[in-house]
Design an enzyme around this catalytic site. Structure first.
Site, PDB file in Angstrom:
ATOM      1  N   PRO A  50     -31.070  36.897  20.443  1.00  0.00           N
ATOM      2  CA  PRO A  50     -31.129  35.527  19.523  1.00  0.00           C
ATOM      3  C   PRO A  50     -31.515  35.844  18.243  1.00  0.00           C
ATOM      4  O   PRO A  50     -32.428  36.928  18.297  1.00  0.00           O
ATOM      5  CB  PRO A  50     -32.102  34.881  20.611  1.00  0.00           C
ATOM      6  CG  PRO A  50     -32.654  35.861  21.626  1.00  0.00           C
ATOM      7  CD  PRO A  50     -31.745  37.063  21.752  1.00  0.00           C
ATOM      8  N   GLU A  51     -31.499  35.135  17.336  1.00  0.00           N
ATOM      9  CA  GLU A  51     -31.802  35.291  15.973  1.00  0.00           C
ATOM     10  C   GLU A  51     -32.729  33.927  15.616  1.00  0.00           C
ATOM     11  O   GLU A  51     -32.904  33.112  16.807  1.00  0.00           O
ATOM     12  CB  GLU A  51     -30.860  35.322  14.887  1.00  0.00           C
ATOM     13  CG  GLU A  51     -30.174  36.598  14.970  1.00  0.00           C
ATOM     14  CD  GLU A  51     -29.249  36.894  13.933  1.00  0.00           C
ATOM     15  OE1 GLU A  51     -29.335  36.416  12.841  1.00  0.00           O
ATOM     16  OE2 GLU A  51     -28.101  37.753  14.204  1.00  0.00           O
TER      17      GLU A  51
END
Ligand SMILES: [Zn+2]
Length: 277
Positions: free
Chosen positions: A2-3
């Site tokens: 995830p960013e």
């Protein structure tokens, strides 16, 4: 992995689910995910604590508690939260359980166990090892074009690698770094130091814009509270990315085929025409 936009969405969902609720009891089933604390201590700090709010710093989820402590969570590769009925059976990879006063429980599950949970004093949050080196948030007033320009001037890295360095800019991972550079028309191999001031201003604008667009897009997705796993990358997500993972396909701006090469052991995607220098 995830960013920032994905972690932001998990934090927002957790805030909606948990704010104002009290943790009746907590249990750490896999001590390896919270190596700073013995499981009994972990449980003690959470028992009876009310959740004031849930925030985010970088890719850390901050659950602020009424007892002056904050639960820090980093999901890494496969960490996720599940908000389920108190009597629901535990998933196979559940490593922590939080029983709430609303008849539900929150599970932390992590197949690969790279995620980390840590409880710190809220007053000392900014000095914790995990947070103290982080650069300003892209949405923080401290993240100005001036700040970015000064940071670029001090770097000897190619600009793509500079953007991935969380001590320079927080929140850009491999996807959004590639997208911000494409939007700004900057070649990923350009030495960071060489970016002119006008092009820095443009890059600054596009960094904020690409993250805002991703958050806005993800806000429209239906999310199941029984599985907050930060993988907001399914469905029509591709409509957001102009170069990432599109090697050999035409650039959406000019039609030139998107190229891929390896930079810092990771794939970089760019358009050789829009991002000539
Ligand atoms: Zn192009």
């Amino acid at each position: 992995m995830p960013e920032l936009p994905e972690v932001e969405m998990v934090a927002r969902h957790l805030r909606a689910l948990l704010a104002g609720k009290t943790v009746r009891k907590a249990q750490l089933l896999q001590p390896g995910i919270a190596p700073e604390h013995p499981p009994r201590q972990f449980a003690q700090w959470l028992r009876g604590a009310r959740v004031e709010t849930v925030a985010r710093r970088g890719k850390h989820i901050l659950t602020h508690l009424s007892n002056g402590r904050t639960l820090l969570t980093h999901l890494r590769m496969t960490g996720r939260f599940l908000y389920v009925a108190a009597e629901a059976e535990l998933e196979p990879h559940t490593h922590a359980v939080f029983w709430l006063d609303d008849g539900q429980k929150l599970l932390y599950s992590d197949v690969r166990r790279f995620g980390r949970l840590q409880i710190v004093k809220t007053a000392e949050l900014d000095e914790t090892k995990a947070l103290r080196q982080l650069a300003p948030e892209p949405f923080d007033p401290a993240f100005t074009p001036e700040y970015l320009f000064r940071a670029l001037k001090r770097s000897r890295q190619p600009i793509k690698l500079f953007l991935l360095d969380q001590t320079r800019v927080v929140g850009l991972g491999n996807i959004y770094a590639a997208e911000a550079l494409h939007r700004a028309g900057i070649n990923p191999q350009l030495p960071a130091q060489q970016l002119s001031r006008p092009r820095t201003d443009r890059l600054h604008t596009e960094i904020v814009a690409v993250l805002n667009d991703a958050i806005a897009y993800e806000s429209t997705l239906n999310t199941d509270p029984r599985d907050l796993d930060a993988s907001y990358t399914g469905g029509t997500y591709e409509s957001l990315t102009r170069v990432y993972d599109r090697a050999g396909q035409p650039c959406l701006t000019c039609g030139t085929l998107v190229r891929r090469f390896t930079q810092g052991a990771r794939s970089t995607y760019y358009c050789p025409r829009c991002q000539r220098r």
